[in-house]
Design an enzyme around this catalytic site. Structure first.
Site, PDB file in Angstrom:
ATOM      1  N   TRP A  56      42.988   2.689 -22.592  1.00 11.08           N
ATOM      2  CA  TRP A  56      42.515   3.883 -23.152  1.00 11.08           C
ATOM      3  C   TRP A  56      43.655   4.409 -24.184  1.00 11.08           C
ATOM      4  O   TRP A  56      43.298   5.128 -25.410  1.00 11.08           O
ATOM      5  CB  TRP A  56      42.199   5.115 -22.185  1.00 11.08           C
ATOM      6  CG  TRP A  56      41.217   4.384 -21.108  1.00 11.08           C
ATOM      7  CD1 TRP A  56      40.971   4.213 -19.946  1.00 11.08           C
ATOM      8  CD2 TRP A  56      39.898   4.151 -21.620  1.00 11.08           C
ATOM      9  NE1 TRP A  56      40.062   3.798 -19.392  1.00 11.08           N
ATOM     10  CE2 TRP A  56      39.182   3.610 -20.368  1.00 11.08           C
ATOM     11  CE3 TRP A  56      39.006   4.148 -22.885  1.00 11.08           C
ATOM     12  CZ2 TRP A  56      37.724   3.210 -20.383  1.00 11.08           C
ATOM     13  CZ3 TRP A  56      37.736   3.724 -22.751  1.00 11.08           C
ATOM     14  CH2 TRP A  56      37.140   3.197 -21.594  1.00 11.08           C
ATOM     15  N   LYS A  60      36.456  11.475 -14.178  1.00  7.00           N
ATOM     16  CA  LYS A  60      37.624  11.058 -12.931  1.00  7.00           C
ATOM     17  C   LYS A  60      37.983  11.792 -11.838  1.00  7.00           C
ATOM     18  O   LYS A  60      38.251  11.273 -10.772  1.00  7.00           O
ATOM     19  CB  LYS A  60      38.536  10.716 -14.139  1.00  7.00           C
ATOM     20  CG  LYS A  60      38.386   9.766 -15.186  1.00  7.00           C
ATOM     21  CD  LYS A  60      38.022   8.359 -14.738  1.00  7.00           C
ATOM     22  CE  LYS A  60      37.845   7.487 -15.739  1.00  7.00           C
ATOM     23  NZ  LYS A  60      37.350   6.182 -15.725  1.00  7.00           N
ATOM     24  N   ASP A  72      46.591  12.852 -22.494  1.00  7.44           N
ATOM     25  CA  ASP A  72      45.360  12.163 -21.876  1.00  7.44           C
ATOM     26  C   ASP A  72      45.565  12.239 -20.614  1.00  7.44           C
ATOM     27  O   ASP A  72      46.256  11.301 -19.769  1.00  7.44           O
ATOM     28  CB  ASP A  72      44.790  10.915 -22.528  1.00  7.44           C
ATOM     29  CG  ASP A  72      43.409  10.508 -21.968  1.00  7.44           C
ATOM     30  OD1 ASP A  72      42.968  11.332 -21.086  1.00  7.44           O
ATOM     31  OD2 ASP A  72      42.901   9.609 -22.164  1.00  7.44           O
TER      32      ASP A  72
END
Length: 356
Positions: free
Chosen positions: A102, A193, A169
């Site tokens: 990511w 998540k 992030d």
């Protein structure tokens, strides 16, 4: 049979969140309307949005410190684009730490906007550790990192001091551990998540860093427009925001981030102790960088895979296979996963020893 949900996301949520969410779908606040059919401009939902945004800042210790919380759509993947749009100056540059899939995706988007300096990377070692000893260029418009790498099971244990805006992030470990969140100028996280169901994204941004790029930003990608509209520039993802609010309320009632961190530390210690003790297994990530959220591990002998897979499935464990990038297994131990579920997995790992 009780299921022990180790899914990496969408992931386990508290039982009370399911129950209250289900009731809201049938009849929200005794209004006679379902949350799914209610106007986002209604008094009832505006109250949900206001409380959710306020509770985020309260839990992170950012109240009255110049931050705004937004609930938007598009996932963390859209933030890969929105961050450089809102923070990278025209003819500017940004610095990125490359720690996983990511992070690499965020870098790819930033490269569309200007010079993107990768100041540290663990790609050549298949992202099995967090790079150390890197230096952040002072002339960059911001520094971007990923706090927890879901696929590879690594986690940043400390964050650098820097004079430029710090962007992170935190999709897979937001609200899981105590940090000085005021060190960060912008935090974003996909809900699915550790905070709620898929469909909304949390952004926490210090307002003073915005409006300095010289760019013309499309309205839907402009943080300042979303702040002015209080996360309702367009119709927000109503149900995921409500479920996220319920999860935040659950966390507050539990004692907040400090309380859940103790539980998360106990879960991670229990599982990693077994990975290290059991001669049949080995960890995939560098010990000093192991994630408390996503434990990645391998069998030393793949010949035992069929037996182990049958054992954990019989025990009611779900979502354990590792990502194809790493193989093996990945136990995602998000906030709502109870310690008892980790004990079930550890017991299965011990049982494998008696079977081979």
């Amino acid at each position: 049979m009780k299921k022990h949900n180790y899914s990496a996301g969408p992931c386990i949520l508290p039982q009370e969140v399911f129950e209250k969410s289900a009731q809201a779908i049938l009849n929200f606040n005794d209004s006679g309307l379902s949350l799914l059919e209610m106007s986002h401009r209604s008094k009832d939902f505006v109250a949900v949005m206001d409380e959710a945004r306020s509770l985020v800042l309260e839990l992170l210790g950012l109240e009255g410190k110049g931050y705004q919380a937004l609930f938007l759509a598009g996932g963390a993947s859209l933030e890969f684009l929105m961050v450089p749009y809102n923070l990278m100056k025209e003819n500017g540059k940004a610095a990125y730490l490359d720690t996983g899939t990511w992070a690499a995706a965020a870098i790819k988007e930033a490269q569309l906007f200007g010079e993107t300096s990768i100041i540290g990377s663990s790609k050549e070692q298949n992202y099995n550790h967090i790079p150390k000893g890197y230096s952040i260029p002072k002339d960059a418009d911001y520094f971007h990192c990923t706090s927890n790498n879901t696929i590879f099971g690594t986690q940043m244990k400390e964050f650098p001091e820097t004079s430029i805006p710090l962007v992170c992030d935190m999709s897979s470990d937001i609200f899981s551990r105590v940090l000085d969140f005021s060190k960060f100028d912008l935090i974003y996280a996909g809900a699915q998540k550790n905070m709620g169901p898929a469909g909304t994204t949390l952004i926490v941004v210090k307002e003073e860093i915005l409006g300095k790029t010289g760019r013309t930003i499309p309205s839907m990608l402009d943080y300042t427009k979303h702040i002015k509209a209080e996360s309702m520039y367009n119709t927000p993802p109503v149900f995921p925001i409500y479920a996220s609010l319920l999860t935040l309320q659950w966390l507050k009632n539990l004692g907040g981030i400090a309380a859940i961190e103790k539980i998360n530390n106990a879960k991670a210690a229990l599982l990693y102790a077994e990975i290290d003790r059991n001669p049949l297994f080995k960890g995939a990530a560098a010990v000093e960088d192991r994630s408390n959220m996503n434990a990645t591990f391998l069998l030393n002998d793949e010949a035992h895979a069929a037996t182990f897979d049958a054992l954990w499935k019989a025990a009611g464990i779900s979502g354990l296979p590792g990502h194809r990038s790493v193989g093996g297994y990945r136990a995602s131990m998000y906030n709502a996963l109870p310690l008892e579920s980790v004990q079930v997995l550890v017991d299965v790992m011990k049982e494998l020893e008696t079977k081979v």
